[in-house]
Design a protein around this motif. Sequence first.
Motif, PDB file in Angstrom:
ATOM      1  N   GLY A 137       9.726  30.940   4.743  1.00 23.89           N
ATOM      2  CA  GLY A 137       8.538  30.286   5.273  1.00 23.89           C
ATOM      3  C   GLY A 137       7.806  29.483   4.226  1.00 23.89           C
ATOM      4  O   GLY A 137       8.132  29.527   3.032  1.00 23.89           O
ATOM      5  N   ILE A 138       6.820  28.715   4.677  1.00 24.99           N
ATOM      6  CA  ILE A 138       5.980  27.897   3.803  1.00 24.99           C
ATOM      7  C   ILE A 138       4.540  28.058   4.255  1.00 24.99           C
ATOM      8  O   ILE A 138       4.256  28.112   5.458  1.00 24.99           O
ATOM      9  N   SER A 139       3.629  28.116   3.295  1.00 26.26           N
ATOM     10  CA  SER A 139       2.212  28.176   3.611  1.00 26.26           C
ATOM     11  C   SER A 139       1.422  27.450   2.543  1.00 26.26           C
ATOM     12  O   SER A 139       1.251  27.954   1.434  1.00 26.26           O
ATOM     13  N   ASN A 140       0.991  26.236   2.857  1.00 29.05           N
ATOM     14  CA  ASN A 140       0.107  25.453   1.983  1.00 29.05           C
ATOM     15  C   ASN A 140       0.617  25.351   0.544  1.00 29.05           C
ATOM     16  O   ASN A 140      -0.099  25.623  -0.415  1.00 29.05           O
ATOM     17  N   GLY A 141       1.886  24.959   0.394  1.00 33.41           N
ATOM     18  CA  GLY A 141       2.443  24.758  -0.942  1.00 33.41           C
ATOM     19  C   GLY A 141       3.047  26.003  -1.561  1.00 33.41           C
ATOM     20  O   GLY A 141       3.533  25.947  -2.681  1.00 33.41           O
ATOM     21  N   TRP A 142       3.029  27.115  -0.837  1.00 34.37           N
ATOM     22  CA  TRP A 142       3.637  28.356  -1.318  1.00 34.37           C
ATOM     23  C   TRP A 142       4.823  28.701  -0.434  1.00 34.37           C
ATOM     24  O   TRP A 142       4.784  28.494   0.789  1.00 34.37           O
ATOM     25  N   TYR A 143       5.886  29.228  -1.043  1.00 30.32           N
ATOM     26  CA  TYR A 143       7.034  29.701  -0.288  1.00 30.32           C
ATOM     27  C   TYR A 143       6.871  31.180   0.025  1.00 30.32           C
ATOM     28  O   TYR A 143       6.501  31.976  -0.841  1.00 30.32           O
ATOM     29  N   THR A 152       9.068  41.273   0.272  1.00 30.67           N
ATOM     30  CA  THR A 152       8.598  40.010   0.831  1.00 30.67           C
ATOM     31  C   THR A 152       7.254  39.648   0.214  1.00 30.67           C
ATOM     32  O   THR A 152       6.393  40.513   0.032  1.00 30.67           O
ATOM     33  N   GLY A 153       7.069  38.391  -0.109  1.00 29.56           N
ATOM     34  CA  GLY A 153       5.820  37.935  -0.697  1.00 29.56           C
ATOM     35  C   GLY A 153       5.804  36.424  -0.799  1.00 29.56           C
ATOM     36  O   GLY A 153       6.612  35.733  -0.160  1.00 29.56           O
ATOM     37  N   TYR A 154       4.898  35.895  -1.613  1.00 32.34           N
ATOM     38  CA  TYR A 154       4.718  34.455  -1.735  1.00 32.34           C
ATOM     39  C   TYR A 154       4.786  34.022  -3.199  1.00 32.34           C
ATOM     40  O   TYR A 154       4.272  34.709  -4.082  1.00 32.34           O
ATOM     41  N   VAL A 155       5.434  32.868  -3.440  1.00 36.03           N
ATOM     42  CA  VAL A 155       5.496  32.290  -4.779  1.00 36.03           C
ATOM     43  C   VAL A 155       5.155  30.816  -4.685  1.00 36.03           C
ATOM     44  O   VAL A 155       5.412  30.162  -3.664  1.00 36.03           O
ATOM     45  N   SER A 156       4.577  30.271  -5.748  1.00 37.53           N
ATOM     46  CA  SER A 156       4.254  28.854  -5.772  1.00 37.53           C
ATOM     47  C   SER A 156       5.534  28.023  -5.747  1.00 37.53           C
ATOM     48  O   SER A 156       6.468  28.279  -6.503  1.00 37.53           O
ATOM     49  N   SER A 157       5.579  27.024  -4.880  1.00 35.97           N
ATOM     50  CA  SER A 157       6.770  26.178  -4.772  1.00 35.97           C
ATOM     51  C   SER A 157       6.994  25.351  -6.036  1.00 35.97           C
ATOM     52  O   SER A 157       8.082  24.810  -6.229  1.00 35.97           O
ATOM     53  N   TYR A 159       7.462  26.403  -8.878  1.00 35.73           N
ATOM     54  CA  TYR A 159       8.373  27.108  -9.783  1.00 35.73           C
ATOM     55  C   TYR A 159       9.651  27.563  -9.076  1.00 35.73           C
ATOM     56  O   TYR A 159      10.289  28.509  -9.513  1.00 35.73           O
ATOM     57  N   MET A 160      10.005  26.876  -8.005  1.00 36.08           N
ATOM     58  CA  MET A 160      11.176  27.274  -7.235  1.00 36.08           C
ATOM     59  C   MET A 160      12.023  26.049  -6.907  1.00 36.08           C
ATOM     60  O   MET A 160      11.512  25.049  -6.396  1.00 36.08           O
ATOM     61  N   ASP A 161      13.319  26.100  -7.224  1.00 37.47           N
ATOM     62  CA  ASP A 161      14.265  25.047  -6.879  1.00 37.47           C
ATOM     63  C   ASP A 161      15.085  25.498  -5.675  1.00 37.47           C
ATOM     64  O   ASP A 161      15.706  26.560  -5.701  1.00 37.47           O
ATOM     65  N   ILE A 162      15.094  24.691  -4.615  1.00 32.39           N
ATOM     66  CA  ILE A 162      15.905  25.012  -3.445  1.00 32.39           C
ATOM     67  C   ILE A 162      17.376  24.850  -3.804  1.00 32.39           C
ATOM     68  O   ILE A 162      17.783  23.862  -4.405  1.00 32.39           O
TER      69      ILE A 162
END
Length: 305
Positions: A137-143, A152-157, A159-162
């Motif tokens: 999922g995505i929420s306001n710039g966070w994955y 399960t949790g949220y990380v800033s996009s 610092y993440m490469d798809i």
Amino acid sequence: MIRPAKLLRTAFLTVALSAVCVVAASAASLGVGTVNTDALRLRAEASTSSTILATASKGDTVVIMENAGNGWYKVNYNTIEGYMSGGYLNVTATANVTIGYGKVDVGNTVLNVRSGPGTGYSKVTSLSDGTVVSIVGISNGWYKITTSGGVTGYVSSEYMDICKSSAGSRGETTSTSTTTSSSMGQQVVNYALSFLGTPYVYGGNGPSCFDCSGFTNYVYRHFGYILNRGASSQLQNGTPVSKSDLQPGDIVFFRYNTSYPASHCGIYIGNGQFVHASTNKYQVQISQLTSGHYANVYLTARRIL
């Protein structure tokens, strides 16, 4: 792909390189786009005359990377980065939808996983650099992510490469068919050829300048494959392939009179030719593989797809 936060962390390096190479940056993910037409083409540039990289179907989702202006978005579709017309996308900043895999890219530190989409939420766990997780999922710039351990949790996009998977993120082969691999190889070639004439600069990572491994790394990163840096190190990526079995998209390696395992690399484009960031004319160019200089110093090849 280098994001604004990463540019801040590498300020001194950026200043040192700015005289010879402009390093590209992109904004954090804005959200998710859902295709609302029967077929929507992913383009190499924000133009209907640009090269087609892929075609999405109605209902497919893409990650919105940034607003490219003039009604276009830079997006990531099935780990391929390109551009789509915004008129055919329903865009939202928050969505619970499976995107694929993400690889932590924080350098020599760890990435905190939060209970919600922001630094004000409590820390759930932390992830080391290079860890691959599922993006759900995505929420306001966070994955929104799920780890292999079920956290399960949220990380800033930022610092993440798809990437494709834990195997694909290292540039290893995946269990795709030969036909699919060949088709993707041609997409890799088409994207690589779009940089013809780009200046060669030692240490250049693109897109305004490249060295040889910087070029292969940049091209494959666009498709979700993260390769090692340096020609010798890229010998560890993918699987070996014989010269007689080369396919478009394979990485070809060369070795001059040196102690290094490999001296140079490029991308095979077919018909006995390859494209590379060359010190011959100090630019990205096409050269012959089966005759002349490069035939004499040819070393091996690796298949990434």
